[in-house]
Design a protein around this motif. Structure first.
Motif, short mmCIF file in Angstrom:
data_model
loop_
_atom_site.label_atom_id
_atom_site.label_comp_id
_atom_site.label_asym_id
_atom_site.label_seq_id
_atom_site.Cartn_x
_atom_site.Cartn_y
_atom_site.Cartn_z
N ASP A 1 -0.86 -11.61 -2.45
CA ASP A 1 0.29 -10.80 -2.86
C ASP A 1 0.89 -10.12 -1.64
O ASP A 1 0.30 -9.20 -1.06
CB ASP A 1 -0.17 -9.76 -3.89
N GLN A 2 2.07 -10.54 -1.24
CA GLN A 2 2.69 -10.00 -0.03
C GLN A 2 3.02 -8.53 -0.15
O GLN A 2 2.94 -7.77 0.82
CB GLN A 2 3.95 -10.78 0.31
N GLU A 3 3.37 -8.06 -1.36
CA GLU A 3 3.68 -6.65 -1.54
C GLU A 3 2.45 -5.79 -1.30
O GLU A 3 2.53 -4.72 -0.69
CB GLU A 3 4.23 -6.40 -2.94
N GLU A 4 1.29 -6.25 -1.78
CA GLU A 4 0.05 -5.54 -1.51
C GLU A 4 -0.21 -5.45 -0.01
O GLU A 4 -0.51 -4.38 0.52
CB GLU A 4 -1.14 -6.26 -2.17
N ALA A 5 -0.11 -6.58 0.66
CA ALA A 5 -0.38 -6.61 2.10
C ALA A 5 0.58 -5.71 2.87
O ALA A 5 0.18 -4.96 3.75
CB ALA A 5 -0.31 -8.04 2.62
N LEU A 6 1.87 -5.78 2.53
CA LEU A 6 2.87 -5.00 3.26
C LEU A 6 2.70 -3.50 3.02
O LEU A 6 2.91 -2.69 3.93
CB LEU A 6 4.28 -5.43 2.84
N SER A 7 2.32 -3.11 1.83
CA SER A 7 2.26 -1.68 1.49
C SER A 7 0.95 -1.03 1.91
O SER A 7 0.91 0.19 2.11
CB SER A 7 2.45 -1.49 -0.02
N MET A 8 -0.13 -1.81 2.08
CA MET A 8 -1.44 -1.21 2.32
C MET A 8 -1.93 -1.31 3.76
O MET A 8 -2.76 -0.51 4.19
CB MET A 8 -2.48 -1.89 1.41
N SER A 9 -1.46 -2.26 4.52
CA SER A 9 -2.13 -2.66 5.76
C SER A 9 -1.65 -1.94 7.00
O SER A 9 -0.48 -1.58 7.12
CB SER A 9 -1.94 -4.17 5.97
#
Length: 353
Positions: free
Chosen positions: A193-201
């Motif tokens: 999930d790109q949104e997860e990666a972009l928002s958390m990392s």
């Protein structure tokens, strides 16, 4: 300070190379996401860090110590799985206490630590419940508490939110990131999930077919994709087919219309084809005097609530642009001729590598 080093990791099953040369240095307390589609090698890489898989080639070092051949229980690693993996015959408190009991901690120490973990995950009143009596989000919180109860050096999460509904995923990912920052624990998070990666990392490793396509901050990955795959996989992106006219000046043509890039196209010959990435939010209807302009025709309009996505045909290029919904100003109609404006700085050349 570099804490975790993955040096030249490869994993081969028979004749199939699941993970190709993987090199990564992770700072202490850093949150790293492995992002990619199913089968790209991200979970296999995570399992090599955990000790569930042994690299065919390469080494893994934690805080300067080579752990490549060590068993999982010798690595001080906490693991959270997609499927929760809670013991159904144990209560919440017993699940959280399991690793502590295996480590030989005293009953008093276990009780104190379990209490701390349940407070941390905001479930102190559910200590005596069993997994089947809880929601999926609550079960995943317990799995997280169990993983960090033993104070691991590294926390590994393998798509922990993929089985949850969208609203719970957003809430829980915020909790995971907040908790990780509070504890300062080095974390590797696997997701498609790109949104997860972009928002958390702090940083993202984009993977494809066992390869590292790009490593960078969320800002770099989204705004400056290094390859065609990253450009198409992360976010919605327009890929423009262009022809180089004057490389040193960044001048190109798109279906015969002249535009330019902000940077020189050094090493690219005149007349060479070029693929350029352009985000939908960077385009506006109406040309500016100092920016780029392309003329096209509206081919489709999609109402997405707060956002209206408009598709414009420019020769054999089809561009999407996003605008905010304005109740007082309806979007253009299909078939309408429009001018598109965007800045040269928003154009980025992408390679096929």
């Amino acid at each position: 300070m570099t804490f975790l080093v993955l040096d030249g990791l490869q994993k081969i099953y028979g004749t199939h190379q699941v993970v190709q040369r993987f090199d990564l240095s992770v700072e202490r307390g850093e949150f790293i996401s492995f992002l990619g589609s199913s089968g790209c090698g991200k979970t296999t890489t995570l399992r090599m860090v955990a000790g569930f898989e042994t690299p065919t080639v390469g080494t893994i070092r934690v805080d300067g110590r080579d752990v490549t051949q060590l068993a999982p229980n010798q690595r001080k690693v906490g693991m959270v799985f997609q499927s929760y993996a809670l013991f159904p015959n144990m209560t919440v408190a017993q699940n959280v206490a399991f690793g502590l009991k295996v480590a030989g901690k005293s009953p008093a120490e276990i009780k104190t630590r379990v209490g701390e973990m349940l407070e941390l995950i905001k479930l102190p009143k559910l200590a005596d419940r069993y997994p089947y009596q809880m929601s999926g989000g609550q079960q995943q919180r317990v799995a997280l508490a169990r993983a960090i109860a033993t104070k691991p050096q590294i926390l590994l999460l393998d798509e922990p939110l993929s089985a949850l509904d969208a609203k719970i995923r957003v809430s829980l990912r915020d909790d995971i990131r907040t908790l990780q920052r509070e504890l300062g624990i080095t974390t590797i998070y696997v997701t498609h999930d790109q949104e997860e990666a972009l928002s958390m990392s702090d940083r993202i490793v984009v993977m494809s077919e066992g390869r590292m396509e790009q490593v960078g901050t969320p800002f770099e990955i989204y705004n400056r994709p290094a390859t065609r795959f990253v450009a198409s996989f992360v976010g919605h992106l327009n890929l423009l087919k262009a022809t180089v006219v004057a490389p040193s000046e960044g001048r190109i043509t798109v279906n015969g219309q002249a535009i330019r890039t902000a940077a020189a196209l050094n090493g690219v010959p005149v007349g060479a084809p070029l693929t350029l990435a352009l985000r939908p939010e960077a385009i506006r209807i109406g040309a500016s005097e100092t920016g780029n302009r392309l003329d096209g025709t509206i081919s489709d309009v999609a109402f997405l609530g707060a956002i209206v996505r408009i598709r414009v045909q420019v020769g054999d290029n089809r561009l999407s642009l996003d605008t905010f919904n304005n109740p007082g100003s309806p979007p253009p109609a299909r078939g309408e001729a429009v001018h598109l404006g965007f800045s040269p700085e928003d154009l980025h050349s992408v390679s096929d590598a």
